[in-house]
Enzyme design. Structure first.
Site, PDB file in Angstrom:
ATOM      1  N   HIS A 197     -10.092   1.169   1.678  1.00  0.00           N
ATOM      2  CA  HIS A 197      -9.609   2.488   2.119  1.00  0.00           C
ATOM      3  C   HIS A 197     -10.775   3.428   2.425  1.00  0.00           C
ATOM      4  O   HIS A 197     -10.697   4.247   3.341  1.00  0.00           O
ATOM      5  CB  HIS A 197      -8.747   3.135   1.025  1.00  0.00           C
TER       6      HIS A 197
ATOM      7  N   CYS B  19       0.855  -1.187   0.000  1.00  0.00           N
ATOM      8  CA  CYS B  19       0.000   0.000   0.000  1.00  0.00           C
ATOM      9  C   CYS B  19       0.888   1.233   0.000  1.00  0.00           C
ATOM     10  O   CYS B  19       1.885   1.277   0.729  1.00  0.00           O
ATOM     11  CB  CYS B  19      -0.884  -0.021   1.246  1.00  0.00           C
TER      12      CYS B  19
ATOM     13  N   HIS C 299      -9.113  -3.563  -2.476  1.00  0.00           N
ATOM     14  CA  HIS C 299      -8.127  -2.852  -1.647  1.00  0.00           C
ATOM     15  C   HIS C 299      -8.535  -1.379  -1.515  1.00  0.00           C
ATOM     16  O   HIS C 299      -8.527  -0.815  -0.406  1.00  0.00           O
ATOM     17  CB  HIS C 299      -6.744  -2.998  -2.294  1.00  0.00           C
ATOM     18  N   GLU C 300      -8.891  -0.762  -2.653  1.00  0.00           N
ATOM     19  CA  GLU C 300      -9.230   0.675  -2.638  1.00  0.00           C
ATOM     20  C   GLU C 300     -10.560   0.926  -1.931  1.00  0.00           C
ATOM     21  O   GLU C 300     -10.693   1.913  -1.201  1.00  0.00           O
ATOM     22  CB  GLU C 300      -9.253   1.240  -4.062  1.00  0.00           C
TER      23      GLU C 300
HETATM   24 ZN    ZN Z   1      -3.622   1.121  -0.128  1.00  0.00          ZN
END
Ligand code: ZN
Length: 173
Positions: A142, A96, A138-139
């Site tokens: 966030h 990341c 993954h995004e």
């Molecule tokens: Zn990330």
């Protein structure tokens, strides 16, 4: 609030913005478009495959991505929603941009659909079973204040303990 895109930079863990749930983007304005363009620039400079707005200090449900596969172009996802995951959980190593030098296996379903708004304000739907599917997940994590370290198993937690301590120390300065 007006954001100066030139002032944006990638924040590092443990910045509190990375741990917050981001707010929906109400309208795709010229400000949103220039922020997205700057985020794509920052993503490329850092050789990343995705970057979410909280990583540049904005509590916006928006991310940019390009997994770098042949024929894939940069894309902006506003107010994304994931659905219809398919397949059993699969492990793959993830890093990341907000956690430099931290790497570890994260378990995710390999195939998923994303629905989001583009920079023209239009809703679109995509489905992927490639690396992009993992980048989306993954995004989207966030946007809910969730980082890879929160998904690490015991092994990856141990392997990254020292570097995480260093990042926490650097963050207190
Ligand atoms: Zn990330």
């Amino acid at each position: 609030m007006t954001v100066d895109p030139a002032s944006l930079a990638i924040l590092r863990y443990p910045h509190p913005m990375l741990l917050k749930t981001a707010r929906p983007v109400e309208e795709v304005t010229s400000e949103v478009r220039s922020v997205a363009a700057r985020m794509l620039e920052l993503m490329r400079e850092a050789r990343g495959v995705g970057l979410a707005a909280p990583q540049v200090g904005l509590s916006w449900r928006l991310f940019v991505a390009n997994s770098g596969q042949e024929g894939e172009s940069d894309r902006v996802y506003v107010n994304p929603v994931l659905r219809e995951p398919e397949g059993g959980l699969e492990a793959a190593e993830e890093g990341c941009l907000s956690l430099p030098e931290v790497l570890g296996d994260v378990w995710r379903p390999p195939i998923i659909t994303i629905e989001a708004t583009d920079l023209d304000g239009r809703r679109f739907t995509l489905r992927s079973g490639e690396l992009l599917a993992r980048v989306w997940q993954h995004e989207c994590d966030h946007l809910d204040g969730r980082l890879i370290i929160h998904r690490f198993g015991q092994m990856a937690k141990l392997a990254n303990r020292r570097i995480l301590k260093e990042l926490e120390r650097a963050g207190k300065k």
